[in-house]
Scaffold this motif. Structure first.
Motif, PDB file in Angstrom:
ATOM      1  N   SER A   1      41.044  48.625  32.553  1.00 48.19           N
ATOM      2  CA  SER A   1      41.958  47.563  32.965  1.00 48.19           C
ATOM      3  C   SER A   1      41.947  47.378  34.475  1.00 48.19           C
ATOM      4  N   LEU A   2      42.242  46.164  34.887  1.00 51.09           N
ATOM      5  CA  LEU A   2      42.448  45.827  36.285  1.00 51.09           C
ATOM      6  C   LEU A   2      43.541  44.776  36.375  1.00 51.09           C
ATOM      7  N   ARG A   3      44.216  44.748  37.505  1.00 50.55           N
ATOM      8  CA  ARG A   3      45.215  43.729  37.780  1.00 50.55           C
ATOM      9  C   ARG A   3      44.847  43.012  39.065  1.00 50.55           C
ATOM     10  N   LEU A   4      44.582  41.730  38.964  1.00 53.73           N
ATOM     11  CA  LEU A   4      44.248  40.919  40.122  1.00 53.73           C
ATOM     12  C   LEU A   4      45.493  40.233  40.671  1.00 53.73           C
ATOM     13  N   SER A   5      45.501  40.021  41.972  1.00 53.19           N
ATOM     14  CA  SER A   5      46.606  39.342  42.626  1.00 53.19           C
ATOM     15  C   SER A   5      46.090  38.138  43.398  1.00 53.19           C
ATOM     16  N   CYS A   6      46.932  37.138  43.508  1.00 47.08           N
ATOM     17  CA  CYS A   6      46.614  35.892  44.185  1.00 47.08           C
ATOM     18  C   CYS A   6      47.801  35.518  45.053  1.00 47.08           C
ATOM     19  N   ALA A   7      47.558  35.287  46.332  1.00 45.72           N
ATOM     20  CA  ALA A   7      48.669  35.025  47.232  1.00 45.72           C
ATOM     21  C   ALA A   7      48.210  34.235  48.446  1.00 45.72           C
ATOM     22  N   THR A   8      49.174  33.777  49.213  1.00 45.99           N
ATOM     23  CA  THR A   8      48.918  33.141  50.499  1.00 45.99           C
ATOM     24  C   THR A   8      50.185  33.204  51.338  1.00 45.99           C
ATOM     25  N   SER A   9      50.011  33.260  52.629  1.00 47.36           N
ATOM     26  CA  SER A   9      51.141  33.209  53.547  1.00 47.36           C
ATOM     27  C   SER A   9      51.316  31.833  54.162  1.00 47.36           C
ATOM     28  N   ARG A  10      50.460  30.890  53.810  1.00 48.44           N
ATOM     29  CA  ARG A  10      50.458  29.576  54.440  1.00 48.44           C
ATOM     30  C   ARG A  10      51.384  28.570  53.782  1.00 48.44           C
TER      31      ARG A  10
ATOM     32  N   ASP B   1      55.179  35.868  40.129  1.00 50.17           N
ATOM     33  CA  ASP B   1      56.458  36.244  40.709  1.00 50.17           C
ATOM     34  C   ASP B   1      56.655  35.318  41.897  1.00 50.17           C
ATOM     35  N   ASN B   2      57.385  34.248  41.678  1.00 54.39           N
ATOM     36  CA  ASN B   2      57.542  33.251  42.734  1.00 54.39           C
ATOM     37  C   ASN B   2      58.312  33.788  43.937  1.00 54.39           C
ATOM     38  N   ALA B   3      59.188  34.762  43.709  1.00 59.07           N
ATOM     39  CA  ALA B   3      59.909  35.376  44.819  1.00 59.07           C
ATOM     40  C   ALA B   3      58.956  36.096  45.762  1.00 59.07           C
ATOM     41  N   LYS B   4      57.852  36.611  45.217  1.00 58.95           N
ATOM     42  CA  LYS B   4      56.840  37.279  46.026  1.00 58.95           C
ATOM     43  C   LYS B   4      55.680  36.356  46.383  1.00 58.95           C
ATOM     44  N   ASN B   5      55.755  35.110  45.915  1.00 56.64           N
ATOM     45  CA  ASN B   5      54.712  34.125  46.189  1.00 56.64           C
ATOM     46  C   ASN B   5      53.345  34.633  45.732  1.00 56.64           C
ATOM     47  N   THR B   6      53.320  35.218  44.535  1.00 64.16           N
ATOM     48  CA  THR B   6      52.121  35.873  44.028  1.00 64.16           C
ATOM     49  C   THR B   6      51.903  35.542  42.556  1.00 64.16           C
ATOM     50  N   VAL B   7      50.641  35.354  42.188  1.00 70.49           N
ATOM     51  CA  VAL B   7      50.220  35.173  40.804  1.00 70.49           C
ATOM     52  C   VAL B   7      49.300  36.328  40.439  1.00 70.49           C
ATOM     53  N   TYR B   8      49.416  36.810  39.198  1.00 70.44           N
ATOM     54  CA  TYR B   8      48.656  37.970  38.758  1.00 70.44           C
ATOM     55  C   TYR B   8      47.789  37.634  37.552  1.00 70.44           C
ATOM     56  N   LEU B   9      46.745  38.421  37.380  1.00 77.92           N
ATOM     57  CA  LEU B   9      45.960  38.398  36.162  1.00 77.92           C
ATOM     58  C   LEU B   9      45.750  39.839  35.714  1.00 77.92           C
ATOM     59  N   GLN B  10      46.451  40.231  34.662  1.00 76.44           N
ATOM     60  CA  GLN B  10      46.285  41.558  34.083  1.00 76.44           C
ATOM     61  C   GLN B  10      45.137  41.492  33.088  1.00 76.44           C
ATOM     62  N   MET B  11      44.126  42.301  33.298  1.00 74.88           N
ATOM     63  CA  MET B  11      42.934  42.295  32.469  1.00 74.88           C
ATOM     64  C   MET B  11      42.813  43.639  31.765  1.00 74.88           C
ATOM     65  N   ASN B  12      42.913  43.622  30.448  1.00 75.07           N
ATOM     66  CA  ASN B  12      42.799  44.821  29.632  1.00 75.07           C
ATOM     67  C   ASN B  12      41.576  44.724  28.735  1.00 75.07           C
ATOM     68  N   SER B  13      41.174  45.861  28.191  1.00 70.79           N
ATOM     69  CA  SER B  13      40.030  45.917  27.277  1.00 70.79           C
ATOM     70  C   SER B  13      38.823  45.196  27.855  1.00 70.79           C
ATOM     71  N   LEU B  14      38.526  45.484  29.087  1.00 72.25           N
ATOM     72  CA  LEU B  14      37.459  44.776  29.783  1.00 72.25           C
ATOM     73  C   LEU B  14      36.096  45.040  29.159  1.00 72.25           C
ATOM     74  N   LYS B  15      35.279  44.005  29.173  1.00 72.87           N
ATOM     75  CA  LYS B  15      33.943  44.036  28.617  1.00 72.87           C
ATOM     76  C   LYS B  15      32.926  43.754  29.715  1.00 72.87           C
ATOM     77  N   PRO B  16      31.682  44.195  29.542  1.00 72.66           N
ATOM     78  CA  PRO B  16      30.666  43.893  30.547  1.00 72.66           C
ATOM     79  C   PRO B  16      30.536  42.407  30.848  1.00 72.66           C
ATOM     80  N   GLU B  17      30.737  41.557  29.854  1.00 74.49           N
ATOM     81  CA  GLU B  17      30.637  40.125  30.076  1.00 74.49           C
ATOM     82  C   GLU B  17      31.769  39.549  30.918  1.00 74.49           C
TER      83      GLU B  17
END
Length: 128
Positions: free
Chosen positions: A17-26, A73-89
């Motif tokens: 698993s991995l958790r990606l984050s997306c954010a900006t300060s602008r 989490d709009n309070a943190k100005n962040t979007v996440y992508l939780q990725m489980n059961s990851l595959k090579p593809e």
């Protein structure tokens, strides 16, 4: 131009698993639908998942349904992508951008908004 910053990628074994984050300060993200895209080596960029500003609506490409979860989490100005059961593809560079509301609402697909621009992305490598 609307450009976001991705983080959280790395090397993981199949099934991990991995958790990606997306954010900006602008600017604040709470007025926008946000989507995750990915581009695998030698392949076209594809929409993976997107989420409405209120989190009431989410969309996923068939290949990740049941494995990935998009959230924000709009309070943190962040979007996440939780990725489980990851595959090579799933190996790809992952990007997040502002997406068009109507494409998501009416057709269930994630389409970059006209004012969006691609950032550097974050690399996810799934390999044993």
């Amino acid at each position: 131009q609307l450009q976001l910053v991705e983080s959280g990628g790395g090397l993981v074994q199949p099934g991990g698993s991995l958790r990606l984050s997306c954010a900006t300060s602008r600017f604040t993200l709470d007025n926008y639908d946000i989507g995750w895209f990915r581009q695998a080596p030698g392949k076209e960029r594809e929409g993976v998942s997107c989420i409405s500003s209120s989190s009431r609506r989410t969309n996923y490409v068939d290949s990740v349904k049941g494995r990935f979860t998009i959230s924000r989490d709009n309070a943190k100005n962040t979007v996440y992508l939780q990725m489980n059961s990851l595959k090579p593809e799933d190996t790809a560079v992952y990007y997040c951008v502002v997406v068009e509301v109507q494409q998501s609402l009416l057709f269930g697909r994630c389409v970059p908004a006209g004012r969006s621009s691609w950032g550097k992305g974050t690399l996810v490598t799934v390999s044993s």
